[in-house]
Design a protein around this motif. Structure first.
Motif, PDB file in Angstrom:
ATOM      1  N   UNK A  22       0.839  -1.190   0.000  1.00 49.52           N
ATOM      2  CA  UNK A  22       0.000   0.000   0.000  1.00 49.52           C
ATOM      3  C   UNK A  22       0.881   1.250   0.000  1.00 49.52           C
ATOM      4  N   UNK A  23       0.306   2.302  -0.539  1.00 51.94           N
ATOM      5  CA  UNK A  23       0.929   3.614  -0.409  1.00 51.94           C
ATOM      6  C   UNK A  23       0.504   4.195   0.941  1.00 51.94           C
ATOM      7  N   UNK A  24       1.056   5.352   1.260  1.00 48.05           N
ATOM      8  CA  UNK A  24       0.682   5.982   2.529  1.00 48.05           C
ATOM      9  C   UNK A  24      -0.796   6.354   2.563  1.00 48.05           C
ATOM     10  N   UNK A  25      -1.399   6.525   1.372  1.00 45.53           N
ATOM     11  CA  UNK A  25      -2.831   6.850   1.295  1.00 45.53           C
ATOM     12  C   UNK A  25      -3.695   5.606   1.266  1.00 45.53           C
ATOM     13  N   UNK A  26      -3.094   4.415   1.315  1.00 42.24           N
ATOM     14  CA  UNK A  26      -3.853   3.175   1.367  1.00 42.24           C
ATOM     15  C   UNK A  26      -4.169   2.578   0.019  1.00 42.24           C
ATOM     16  N   UNK A  27      -3.559   3.024  -1.063  1.00 41.57           N
ATOM     17  CA  UNK A  27      -3.836   2.512  -2.403  1.00 41.57           C
ATOM     18  C   UNK A  27      -2.901   1.363  -2.730  1.00 41.57           C
ATOM     19  N   UNK A  28      -3.463   0.334  -3.409  1.00 44.67           N
ATOM     20  CA  UNK A  28      -2.692  -0.843  -3.769  1.00 44.67           C
ATOM     21  C   UNK A  28      -2.041  -0.715  -5.132  1.00 44.67           C
ATOM     22  N   UNK A  29      -1.347  -1.812  -5.518  1.00 44.01           N
ATOM     23  CA  UNK A  29      -0.624  -1.797  -6.790  1.00 44.01           C
ATOM     24  C   UNK A  29      -1.563  -1.746  -7.986  1.00 44.01           C
TER      25      UNK A  29
END
Length: 1573
Positions: A1426-1433
């Protein structure tokens, strides 16, 4: 109404004849017309009648019995109106309109003839048309005579033939009129003949029944007689009426009246009905009727008899009315104009022919009429021919001539300079000599007219004779040498009553030619000027010449006068052809002489330009390079004889100017629309209401009449009545000999109707072009149909503009305006703007957008409000009123046309009944019983006002780390409506956290709630305040403050207050108690369940840093040992829960140290023997110093030694503590590795095999990547194999996600290959890192901007023998804009929710497999990335790479859907479209593909996720082990230094210690020195 019941059969003998022939006396025949529109025949035998005076009811009973016998078999019950058979008011009406109410007297009816009676049952219902009234069944043998081909003119002529034969029998005082009217939707043929009725003698059936005509028997009467043989015989075939009418249209109506009948009898023909009956045993029965004559019919036939044939739905295609008029004039010319009927020699009109209101006698043109006008005034050459057949030959070869063996013809030759076809005797046979040439040329100036009697058969077109008739053949061969034998027809020649032979006839004919030439031909040899010779390229027919050479002069001298070019002349009426109607004023342009000078027999022509013809349209003489040409154009070519006869005069200038003015006055000037008075005079409903406004719904006039006015017309001074002289009825151009300047058709006027309504926009309503027609004796009327086509024309309010104009003309158009006002009565309301197709969207508690209402009349015209009306607005849903809204503001516009409604406050608490669509209907209900109006509306809940927790959360439910298993927040607006689905709110938590990592923003579900069950976990410690708040915007709509349960840490065992320094506390027990003082046994260390309860011991004054943790068991924790410092003083340590620092307890222990100094006896040094009572005693050598000095030195040494000893002990304890920690970490590592092995063992076998297959395929992809030497991707592949996330490279690898090619898998090989080819090798080998900051650390630069290959990633790669020299791509996840459209429900792979492409048919494109971004599968551990914003690959990396790339089965499927692939598409068979019009052709085999693997089951996916979590923990333990090892090694080095220093100090001070000894414990140094490292 009385029910129709068929009468019961009686036992009496029937008196009605049903079928068969009966010779037993007279038969009374009746045709009964019934009120329900049916008819029946009734035949009564006289001998069966008891009395010739029959009661009416008995006669009605017979009719009723016959009705049920015949009609019950043909019609189903209920298809016709019922008849009141037993009505008291029933009666019969005969043809003379005599009523029979009580009895039927048979003495009033002639036997054996059919009598028509009409039954009236007193119901007031009557019919105009009666089914099956007439029987038209033809004789069978007549069907063979039907014509094979039929033209429009031929069929029309057949109907006119019937009319001609009818009017020919009229008396001298009776009008002989044949009127033909042809319009777009109807053809009418009217004649004033004797007419027909329902009697047997004059039955109208004979018109429609083939073979019933009496004209067959009248042919013999038309043979012989006096020329021109006018007795009609054209209709002898007997099938003209029905066949002709059905050829012209789909249905026909025949109306006829005789003098004896007061009624008009009608007969209906329908083409489809006749075709259905043809060729069958059925009879041809058709409908009929009886009616009163109309006023128009009575006016056209004053003597009261007529026949009118009306054909509806005619088959008319581009009919030229003017050509039809001329053609009909040629066919019927002797009946239209005849000079031989009257003894006075004047021209007579035997029959009045009209076509579209125009008398054919006034029609110019036509071959016969033109020839008569253009002929000379000399004597005619007339002879009569009598043809009679040879009895034997006719009987054998021509059986058809047995009945008619004689035919007569009259030949009339006129001298006329036009070359036409001639009979053989008219051809001059001389070949040599000037006289022979002269006669040959003069013979071409003769035209022959032939009149025949009924012995000749005409063709169906009536313009020629039947070619195969023997008499026709004999006539055409007249003059040729007859055959010696086998001659069928003999010819007798008579001239002036004297019989002639062929040779005598030829001689007299040539003598007549010579005489006519000498009398009328005066040839001119030359003019007065030098001529221009024109050879060839001449319109000889228009010029009236026969030679190919002409001489063009500008001046000649004739009759003693000079005639010059440009001279104004007047040619008197009748001077020559072309000047037959009136005097012709013209300008002389040229004189033409035929042939070269000196040629014999040359004609001379005057070329004149008429007064009405513009100069530019006159003749043109042009000379180009010596070649001359002449074009007559619109000028007239007149014979020179007009000068010789004195009918060509020179015109003075005053007379010419007068004629110019007269011409101007007669010329068309304006267009006028007739007023109401004039329309009444024409009996036309055609007045436009232009004088005053009218209200909507006014019935428009059926017709509008326009006329073309001459320049002499002045409306103010004109008569109030119509005057033909102020109506131009002719065409608007002169008729000249050149056909291109002859207007063959009547000019068309055009009318346009436009409407300008309240919107100020002009709308086109109607346009029509019409030709002139006649009405009530007036000609030149342009009648535009209006009301019949647009009966609802004036229903829309506004200004109607009627414009009549002539295209291409110079005179002004006519424009009339009609003002139509709306009705004053209000019929309905409507929204003034177009919001019917829109949906209002409003929230509860807010106001509707302002809208306007207008009121309309019954024709939907807007009218003003008289006052502010009263109404209420209701919210309606499925017939249920949800709420009433009466809070609003009303304003009328300045013109009172619209009512503005604003500030309508929407308040409702029942919106949950219409969720989730919230669709309702706002109904505006006027209070004055007007129809309500409605608009679709979406009433959404108002702003979020409050929230309620269900079930409520209490304090005793909250423990640190616990999860609230059941919690639902119901969201409400201010009116108690649940919030709308999708409403986003902001949560603020203190002491809680969300377990799903979806952030603090949440959306309301379809129930109007936010379900937090199992999501909120307590993160704070015991006895802490926690809170949960919900914010909508900046407003707090929910807040709940709670406190976690309180706990306390206490020492369960006794801790001594004082202990020896360097000793240790053993088996110290700590326990956690609740607020009741009870031990909380739930505090128990269970790592596998996620419950971490350990105790740490921390002390700032000693080496206790809390790294060693002790587990709680059932609320208690036992500390085996706590080492105490060797230094004297207070020792304080803190026992604290490792996760909950509020559970802590400070413990204080006093440490003390005892040191013993022993004094020894003084001995001589040399006598002293060192004795060591034990090895732990250190002996000090005596010193010569004084005693107090020695004591001080000893004390100082003891202090130094004590400090070093304390340092060594601290370091030793620190090393020991870390070694115990290291031991625990190794144990924890073993536990994790054992857990991973168990998870692997529990995975499904097939899935494990697939995973192994995937690993093998992934391994092959990695090997391919590693072959890319000097690439960053190859280096990272090698690095991940050798050193997976360990120091010192873990810092380099921790922010690297991986290589694109290794981050996902596909299901099938073709998909992996096509996606790799689509991305290209650069993107497949791109390195993915988490952020731009991490990416920037991979590369450094020199001062000149070049890449520094000695630092950063390049330096590390070089140390591993994998130098990087190629450029490579780095993708930063944090900087990618993610897909925001959501995910598919319940999908472990978190596939994106992208709508499928839809074709206009509503279906998906064929062959569509899916979107590429959803067709790649992520490994389980990458699903957690996840990114820091909670988005996946998937929503970041792969949506960035693929976008909405579509995947299709084949190239053909991809091409068909190319318009719907916005981001491009690929097909499994090799097709690639990049989007934006870019298409990839060719083929390439990529070396790097996505690995192929099957997707694991959900159970295995979860196992893999847990395994990945364990591996992550294992990596963390690895890191901790490395850190502790490094710390221990550093402490051991420091310990060695301390021990070495201590040894050196002791060695240096040993001589000073003589005489004293220090007892000390050397085990500590030795143990520390020998402790394991």
């Amino acid at each position: 109404m009385e029910e129709e019941v068929p009468p019961q059969r009686g036992k009496k003998r029937s008196i009605v004849e049903i079928s068969g022939h009966n010779d037993l006396g007279a038969i009374y025949k009746f045709k009964i017309l019934l009120p329900n529109g049916t008819s029946l025949g009734l035949n009564l035998h006289e001998h069966k009648l008891s009395n010739l005076l029959m009661p009416l009811q008995e006669f009605i009973g017979l009719v009723r019995t016959e009705y049920f016998r015949t009609h019950r078999q043909l019609e189903s019950p209920g298809t016709r109106q019922k008849i009141m058979w037993k009505s008291k008011d029933i009666f019969l009406v005969d043809a003379s309109e005599n009523r029979m109410k009580h009895t039927v007297n048979f003495r009033n009816f002639e036997p054996h003839k059919c009598h028509i009676l009409q039954l009236n049952d007193g119901s007031g219902q009557s019919a105009d048309t009666f089914k099956n009234m007439w029987d038209l069944t033809p004789d069978t043998d007549l069907l063979a005579e039907l014509p094979e081909e039929y033209a429009f003119e031929t069929a029309l002529a057949d109907l006119i033939d019937n009319s001609l034969q009818a009017v020919w029998s009229n008396g001298t005082s009776e009008r002989r009129l044949i009127s033909v009217d042809i319009v777009e939707d109807r053809i009418s043929i009217f004649d004033s003949g004797p007419g027909m009725d329902g009697s047997d003698e004059n039955s109208i059936v004979k018109w429609g029944k083939m073979g019933a005509s009496l004209h067959r028997s009248s042919k013999a009467q038309a043979i012989g007689g006096k020329p021109p043989y006018l007795k009609p015989f054209f209709g002898m075939f007997g099938y003209g009426g029905p066949i002709a009418s059905m050829h012209l249209g789909r249905c026909a109506l025949v109306s006829s009246k005789t003098k004896e009948s007061k009624k008009v009898y009608t007969l209906h023909l329908e083409r489809e009905a006749l075709l259905r009956s043809s060729g069958s045993d059925l009879t041809w029965r058709t409908s009929g009727g009886i009616r009163n004559p109309s006023e128009e019919e009575t006016e056209k036939s004053p003597h009261g008899t007529f026949t009118k044939v009306e054909i509806f739905k005619p088959k008319i295609e581009r009919l030229n009315v003017f050509q039809l008029q001329r053609k009909l004039k040629d066919i019927y010319f002797p009946y239209i104009q005849c000079d031989e009927v009257c003894d006075t020699g004047k021209t007579n009109t035997p029959v009045e022919f009209q076509v579209n209101g125009l008398d054919l006698a006034e029609i110019d043109g036509g071959e016969v009429g033109t020839t008569n006008l253009h002929s000379s005034n000399g004597p005619e050459f007339v002879l009569q021919l009598r043809f009679y057949g040879n009895q034997d030959n006719v009987a054998t070869k021509s059986p058809g001539l047995r009945s008619f063996q004689e035919a007569n013809a009259r030949l009339k030759c006129v001298y006329f300079p036009i070359v036409e076809s001639r009979l053989p005797f008219m051809e001059h046979k001389l070949k040599k000599g000037d006289k022979g040439q002269l006669l040959k040329r003069c013979c071409r100036r003769v035209k022959c007219f032939i009149d025949t009697d009924a012995g000749f058969n005409p063709t169906p077109s009536k313009t020629d004779l039947a070619h195969h008739n023997p008499f026709t053949k004999a006539l055409k061969d007249f003059g040729n040498k007859p055959p010696e034998k086998g001659r069928e027809i003999n010819v007798e020649i008579l001239r002036d009553g004297k019989s002639l032979t062929i040779l005598q006839l030829e001689k007299e004919y040539l003598d007549w030619i010579s005489q006519m030439h000498d009398l009328y031909d005066e040839e001119i040899d030359s003019g007065e000027d030098q001529p221009v010779i024109v050879v060839g390229s001449l319109n000889k027919k228009q010029l009236g010449i026969s030679s190919d050479v002409v001489r063009v002069h500008e001046i000649i001298r004739r009759k003693g006068k000079s005639w010059k070019r440009g001279q104004k002349i007047k040619v008197l009426k009748g001077a020559c052809p072309g000047c037959h109607k009136s005097n012709v004023f013209a300008t002389l342009e040229y004189i033409l002489l035929e042939g070269f000078q000196g040629d014999a027999g040359g004609e001379a022509r005057l070329i004149c330009r008429p007064l009405s013809l513009p100069d530019e349209d006159g003749c043109i003489l042009a000379v180009d390079d010596g070649a001359a040409s002449f074009d007559c154009r619109g000028s007239l070519s007149l014979p020179i004889s007009v000068i010789d006869s004195g009918k060509c005069l020179a015109v003075e200038s005053s007379e010419w100017l007068f004629q110019l003015e007269k011409q101007r006055q007669k010329a068309p000037s304006t267009i006028d629309i007739l007023s109401e008075r004039h329309c009444l005079e024409l009996e036309v409903d055609g007045a436009l209401p232009v004088d005053a406004p009218v209200y909507a719904g006014q019935v428009p006039p059926k017709e509008i009449v326009a006329v073309v006015r001459p320049a002499s017309f002045v409306s103010s001074s004109a008569s109030k009545n119509l005057d033909q002289k102020y109506i131009i009825k002719d065409n608007f151009a002169s008729k000249n000999l050149d056909q291109k300047y002859i207007i063959k058709d009547n000019l068309e006027l055009s009318m346009e109707v436009k409407l300008m309504d309240g919107t100020k926009d002009t709308k086109h309503i109607y346009s029509k072009c019409v030709t002139p027609s006649s009405r009530n004796g007036f000609h030149g009327l342009y009648i535009f149909p209006l009301g019949c086509k647009f009966p609802q024309l004036f229903q829309k309010a506004g200004v109607y503009t009627f414009t009549v104009f002539l295209k291409g003309s110079s005179f002004k158009s006519c424009e009339k305006r009609v003002l139509v006002k709306a009705l004053p009565k209000v019929s309905s309301w409507r929204f003034s703007s177009d919001i019917q197709n829109t949906v209002y969207s409003v929230r509860a508690g807010s106001c509707l957008p302002p809208f306007s209402i207008a009121c309309y009349d019954s024709y939907e015209n807007q009218i003003p409000f008289t006052s502010i009306p009263e109404f209420i607005i209701k919210s309606n849903w499925n017939g249920v009123v949800l709420a009433d809204f009466d809070k609003m503001k009303l304003e009328l516009s300045s013109d009172n046309l619209t009512l503005k409604v604003k500030d309508v406050l929407i308040e409702s608490s029942d919106l949950d009944r219409i969720r989730p669509s919230y669709a309702t209907t706002l109904v505006i209900c006027p209070r004055d019983e007007l129809p309500s109006i409605s608009v679709a509306c979406e009433v959404n809940p108002g702003p979020l006002e409050r929230a309620i927790a269900q079930p409520p959360v209490s304090d005793n439910q909250l423990l640190p780390g616990c999860v609230i298993e059941e919690l639902v927040l119901e969201m409400f607006d201010a009116f108690g409506n649940h919030a709308r689905e999708g409403l986003e709110v902001q949560f603020h938590v203190d002491g809680f956290c969300f377990q799903d990592h979806n952030g603090l923003k949440r959306k309301v579900d379809d129930r109007g709630c936010i379900d937090l069950s199992g999501l909120l976990r307590v993160t704070t410690g015991y006895g802490k305040n926690v809170s949960l708040s919900v914010l909508s915007g900046n407003k707090v709509v929910f807040k709940q403050e709670l406190q976690t349960e309180k706990r306390e840490l206490r020492a369960a065992s006794i801790v001594p207050q004082s202990c020896a320094a360097g000793s240790q506390l053993e088996n110290i027990v700590f326990e956690i108690i609740n607020s009741k003082g009870e031990v909380d046994e739930t505090v128990h260390e269970e790592e596998k369940h996620g419950q971490f309860h350990t105790l740490t011991i921390i002390s700032d004054s000693f080496y206790l840093d809390g790294s060693v943790r002790f587990a709680f068991r059932n609320g208690r924790c036992i500390i085996p040992t706590i080492p105490l410092p060797r230094k004297q003083g207070d020792f304080t340590f803190l026992a604290a829960h490792s996760c909950h620092p509020e559970l802590s307890l400070a413990v204080k222990v006093e440490c003390h140290v005892q040191v013993s100094v022993v004094e020894v006896p003084k001995v001589k040094q040399e006598d002293v023997q060192l004795q060591y009572p034990n090895e732990n005693m250190l002996l000090l050598q005596d010193s010569p110093a004084p005693r107090h000095v020695e004591n001080s030195l000893v004390e100082s040494l003891m202090n130094d030694e004590k400090e070093i000893e304390d340092d060594i002990c601290k370091i030793g304890l620190f090393i020991g503590d870390n070694e115990r920690k290291l031991e625990l970490l190794h144990k924890q590592k073993g536990d994790i590795e054992q857990s991973i092995e168990k998870l692997q063992a529990s995975a499904e076998y097939d899935s494990f095999n697939n995973h192994r297959g995937y690993l093998s395929k992934k391994e092959s992809v990695m090997r391919c990547i590693e072959k890319k030497d000097k690439s960053a991707a190859a280096f990272f592949c090698n690095l991940s194999r050798e050193i997976p996330f360990q120091d010192p490279l873990s810092q380099l690898m921790k922010d690297i996600v991986g290589v694109v090619a290794l981050l996902a898998t596909v299901r099938i090989n073709p998909l992996g290959r096509m996606l790799a080819e689509y991305l290209g090798e650069d993107q497949m080998l791109a390195v993915v890192c988490r952020s731009y900051e991490a990416a920037s650390k991979l590369e450094k630069y020199e001062w000149d901007g070049k890449v520094d290959r000695e630092h950063a990633l390049y330096a590390v790669a070089k140390t591993f023998g994998k130098p990087i020299n190629d450029r490579f791509l780095v993708i930063c996840l944090e900087n990618i804009r993610p897909y925001i459209g959501g995910f598919q429900d319940n999908d472990p792979q978190r596939k994106l929710n992208i709508p499928n492409p839809i074709l206009p048919t509503g279906e998906m494109p064929p062959g569509f497999l899916g979107y590429a971004v959803n067709m790649v599968d992520l490994e389980s551990h990458h699903l957690l990335t996840r990114t820091t914003a909670g988005h996946g690959l998937r929503e970041t990396l792969f949506y960035c790479l693929f976008g909405e790339l579509q995947v299709y089965q084949t190239r053909e499927d991809m091409k068909k859907a190319c318009f719907y692939a916005r981001h491009g598409a690929v097909s499994l068979d090799g097709g690639i479209m990049k989007g934006n019009g870019v298409i990839s052709f060719g083929c390439r085999e990529p070396q790097i593909w996505f690995p192929v693997a099957n997707l694991e089951s959900p159970k295995n996916v979860r196992i893999l996720e847990v395994m990945e979590e364990k591996r992550t923990s294992l990596r963390l333990v690895h890191n901790e082990i490395g850190k502790l090892t490094k710390i221990i090694n550093k402490a051991q080095k420091k310990l060695k230094k301390k021990i070495s220093r201590c040894r050196k100090l002791m060695d240096r001070l040993e001589p000073c210690m003589k005489g004293h000894y220090l007892e000390y414990n050397t085990n500590t140094i030795n143990s520390l020195e020998n402790s394991p490292k």
